[in-house]
Design a protein around this motif. Sequence first.
Motif, PDB file in Angstrom:
ATOM      1  N   ALA A 199       0.831  -1.206   0.000  1.00  0.00           N
ATOM      2  CA  ALA A 199       0.000   0.000   0.000  1.00  0.00           C
ATOM      3  C   ALA A 199       0.866   1.256   0.000  1.00  0.00           C
ATOM      4  O   ALA A 199       0.580   2.226  -0.721  1.00  0.00           O
ATOM      5  N   LYS A 200       1.928   1.251   0.787  1.00  0.00           N
ATOM      6  CA  LYS A 200       2.828   2.404   0.831  1.00  0.00           C
ATOM      7  C   LYS A 200       3.448   2.666  -0.536  1.00  0.00           C
ATOM      8  O   LYS A 200       3.562   3.816  -0.971  1.00  0.00           O
ATOM      9  N   SER A 201       3.835   1.597  -1.228  1.00  0.00           N
ATOM     10  CA  SER A 201       4.410   1.758  -2.568  1.00  0.00           C
ATOM     11  C   SER A 201       3.396   2.360  -3.531  1.00  0.00           C
ATOM     12  O   SER A 201       3.728   3.242  -4.334  1.00  0.00           O
ATOM     13  N   LEU A 202       2.153   1.898  -3.450  1.00  0.00           N
ATOM     14  CA  LEU A 202       1.106   2.429  -4.326  1.00  0.00           C
ATOM     15  C   LEU A 202       0.807   3.891  -4.007  1.00  0.00           C
ATOM     16  O   LEU A 202       0.573   4.702  -4.914  1.00  0.00           O
ATOM     17  N   LEU A 203       0.831   4.233  -2.731  1.00  0.00           N
ATOM     18  CA  LEU A 203       0.585   5.622  -2.337  1.00  0.00           C
ATOM     19  C   LEU A 203       1.723   6.535  -2.784  1.00  0.00           C
ATOM     20  O   LEU A 203       1.504   7.694  -3.147  1.00  0.00           O
ATOM     21  N   GLU A 204       2.936   6.016  -2.758  1.00  0.00           N
ATOM     22  CA  GLU A 204       4.108   6.809  -3.137  1.00  0.00           C
ATOM     23  C   GLU A 204       4.232   6.975  -4.651  1.00  0.00           C
ATOM     24  O   GLU A 204       4.552   8.065  -5.134  1.00  0.00           O
ATOM     25  N   ALA A 228      -5.305  -0.853  10.036  1.00  0.00           N
ATOM     26  CA  ALA A 228      -4.037  -1.566   9.861  1.00  0.00           C
ATOM     27  C   ALA A 228      -2.923  -0.603   9.458  1.00  0.00           C
ATOM     28  O   ALA A 228      -1.799  -0.685   9.964  1.00  0.00           O
ATOM     29  N   PHE A 229      -3.229   0.318   8.549  1.00  0.00           N
ATOM     30  CA  PHE A 229      -2.222   1.274   8.079  1.00  0.00           C
ATOM     31  C   PHE A 229      -1.753   2.163   9.227  1.00  0.00           C
ATOM     32  O   PHE A 229      -0.554   2.407   9.397  1.00  0.00           O
ATOM     33  N   LYS A 230      -2.704   2.629  10.024  1.00  0.00           N
ATOM     34  CA  LYS A 230      -2.377   3.489  11.164  1.00  0.00           C
ATOM     35  C   LYS A 230      -1.526   2.741  12.185  1.00  0.00           C
ATOM     36  O   LYS A 230      -0.566   3.288  12.743  1.00  0.00           O
ATOM     37  N   LYS A 231      -1.862   1.479  12.422  1.00  0.00           N
ATOM     38  CA  LYS A 231      -1.141   0.681  13.415  1.00  0.00           C
ATOM     39  C   LYS A 231       0.320   0.506  13.032  1.00  0.00           C
ATOM     40  O   LYS A 231       1.214   0.580  13.879  1.00  0.00           O
ATOM     41  N   ILE A 232       0.582   0.289  11.747  1.00  0.00           N
ATOM     42  CA  ILE A 232       1.943  -0.007  11.303  1.00  0.00           C
ATOM     43  C   ILE A 232       2.752   1.257  11.013  1.00  0.00           C
ATOM     44  O   ILE A 232       3.950   1.318  11.290  1.00  0.00           O
ATOM     45  N   THR A 233       2.111   2.285  10.458  1.00  0.00           N
ATOM     46  CA  THR A 233       2.854   3.485  10.051  1.00  0.00           C
ATOM     47  C   THR A 233       2.656   4.668  10.986  1.00  0.00           C
ATOM     48  O   THR A 233       3.356   5.672  10.863  1.00  0.00           O
ATOM     49  N   ASN A 234       1.683   4.557  11.891  1.00  0.00           N
ATOM     50  CA  ASN A 234       1.334   5.670  12.780  1.00  0.00           C
ATOM     51  C   ASN A 234       0.909   6.901  11.978  1.00  0.00           C
ATOM     52  O   ASN A 234       1.181   8.041  12.360  1.00  0.00           O
ATOM     53  N   ASP A 235       0.257   6.657  10.851  1.00  0.00           N
ATOM     54  CA  ASP A 235      -0.188   7.742   9.982  1.00  0.00           C
ATOM     55  C   ASP A 235      -1.412   7.272   9.205  1.00  0.00           C
ATOM     56  O   ASP A 235      -1.692   6.073   9.141  1.00  0.00           O
ATOM     57  N   THR A 236      -2.140   8.211   8.623  1.00  0.00           N
ATOM     58  CA  THR A 236      -3.255   7.844   7.750  1.00  0.00           C
ATOM     59  C   THR A 236      -2.746   7.726   6.319  1.00  0.00           C
ATOM     60  O   THR A 236      -1.723   8.328   5.967  1.00  0.00           O
ATOM     61  N   PRO A 237      -3.434   6.979   5.459  1.00  0.00           N
ATOM     62  CA  PRO A 237      -3.005   6.876   4.061  1.00  0.00           C
ATOM     63  C   PRO A 237      -2.926   8.236   3.369  1.00  0.00           C
ATOM     64  O   PRO A 237      -1.994   8.492   2.602  1.00  0.00           O
ATOM     65  N   GLU A 238      -3.901   9.114   3.646  1.00  0.00           N
ATOM     66  CA  GLU A 238      -3.901  10.437   3.010  1.00  0.00           C
ATOM     67  C   GLU A 238      -2.677  11.249   3.413  1.00  0.00           C
ATOM     68  O   GLU A 238      -2.000  11.848   2.568  1.00  0.00           O
ATOM     69  N   ASN A 239      -2.388  11.267   4.716  1.00  0.00           N
ATOM     70  CA  ASN A 239      -1.226  12.023   5.189  1.00  0.00           C
ATOM     71  C   ASN A 239       0.071  11.437   4.650  1.00  0.00           C
ATOM     72  O   ASN A 239       1.003  12.168   4.295  1.00  0.00           O
ATOM     73  N   TYR A 240       0.139  10.106   4.605  1.00  0.00           N
ATOM     74  CA  TYR A 240       1.343   9.455   4.098  1.00  0.00           C
ATOM     75  C   TYR A 240       1.583   9.839   2.641  1.00  0.00           C
ATOM     76  O   TYR A 240       2.703  10.203   2.257  1.00  0.00           O
ATOM     77  N   ARG A 241       0.544   9.775   1.824  1.00  0.00           N
ATOM     78  CA  ARG A 241       0.689  10.142   0.404  1.00  0.00           C
ATOM     79  C   ARG A 241       1.084  11.608   0.267  1.00  0.00           C
ATOM     80  O   ARG A 241       1.950  11.960  -0.544  1.00  0.00           O
ATOM     81  N   ARG A 242       0.464  12.471   1.063  1.00  0.00           N
ATOM     82  CA  ARG A 242       0.764  13.900   0.994  1.00  0.00           C
ATOM     83  C   ARG A 242       2.229  14.171   1.341  1.00  0.00           C
ATOM     84  O   ARG A 242       2.911  14.959   0.673  1.00  0.00           O
ATOM     85  N   LYS A 243       2.727  13.504   2.377  1.00  0.00           N
ATOM     86  CA  LYS A 243       4.121  13.697   2.784  1.00  0.00           C
ATOM     87  C   LYS A 243       5.079  13.235   1.697  1.00  0.00           C
ATOM     88  O   LYS A 243       6.098  13.879   1.431  1.00  0.00           O
TER      89      LYS A 243
END
Length: 250
Positions: A199-204, A228-243
């Motif tokens: 998921a992180k790769s797809l978001l990036e 699940a995403f929050k538990k592992i990355t301590n972030d939301t998918p939207e915030n992760y993609r934005r960063k």
Amino acid sequence: MNNKILIVEDELLIALDMQGTLEKLGFEVIIDVTSVEQAILYIEEHQPMLVLIDINLNKNKDGTHLGQYLLQKDTMPYIYITSYADKSTLDQVNATRPNGYIVKPFKDDDLKATVSVVLNNYYHKKIDALRNNENENDPVPLRIRKVVDYINNHLDKKIEIHELATLTEWKMDHFIRLFSKYLKTTPYQYILSRKINKAKSLLEDTVVPINEIVFELGFESNSNFYQAFKKITNDTPENYRRKQQLKSTN
């Protein structure tokens, strides 16, 4: 995956700073262990996924004694942290073959990068060891390899643990115990971590909508994926993609 990182550092401010940095990445960080003896007791009971060791602990035994113990144990990676990079210190360190080495003072990004690389290399080293073991008289690595390959080839599906146990022809509890022994994580945690990495790769790297990523990775619902995403990355998918987008534009 066991997400505990043990920091063996007797300077509290440094330990707290590292704890804050690593907790932002979703790790559970333990910093109240400040001696080799305490560290060995903690490791034996809790089996953290990574140990960060200050060489100069101001105790009867310095950090390299713990490194020697971990070298012999060979069940988890370890990184030295020190203010010294002279030849004498490096010779002492190299004798215990650590997985990484960080010189103080260091930036948060240096710590993040070192931890990420060490964990990634250690994980793939374990997988490669399984794949290179072609001894037909030792079925455990071969069966675990088969399960790992199956998981990585079916990340778009909902993978049931009983399906994986069936692949190995072991009973469920026996399969879970041996899988955890070889990969240092449970089957469920391994599946989840691989899906979130995808998921992180797809978001990036793509602009695929998040709801499509949820479907593509076989999650039952958006809420399950977000949790699940929050538990592992301590972030939301939207915030992760934005960063990640901001990083790519800088």
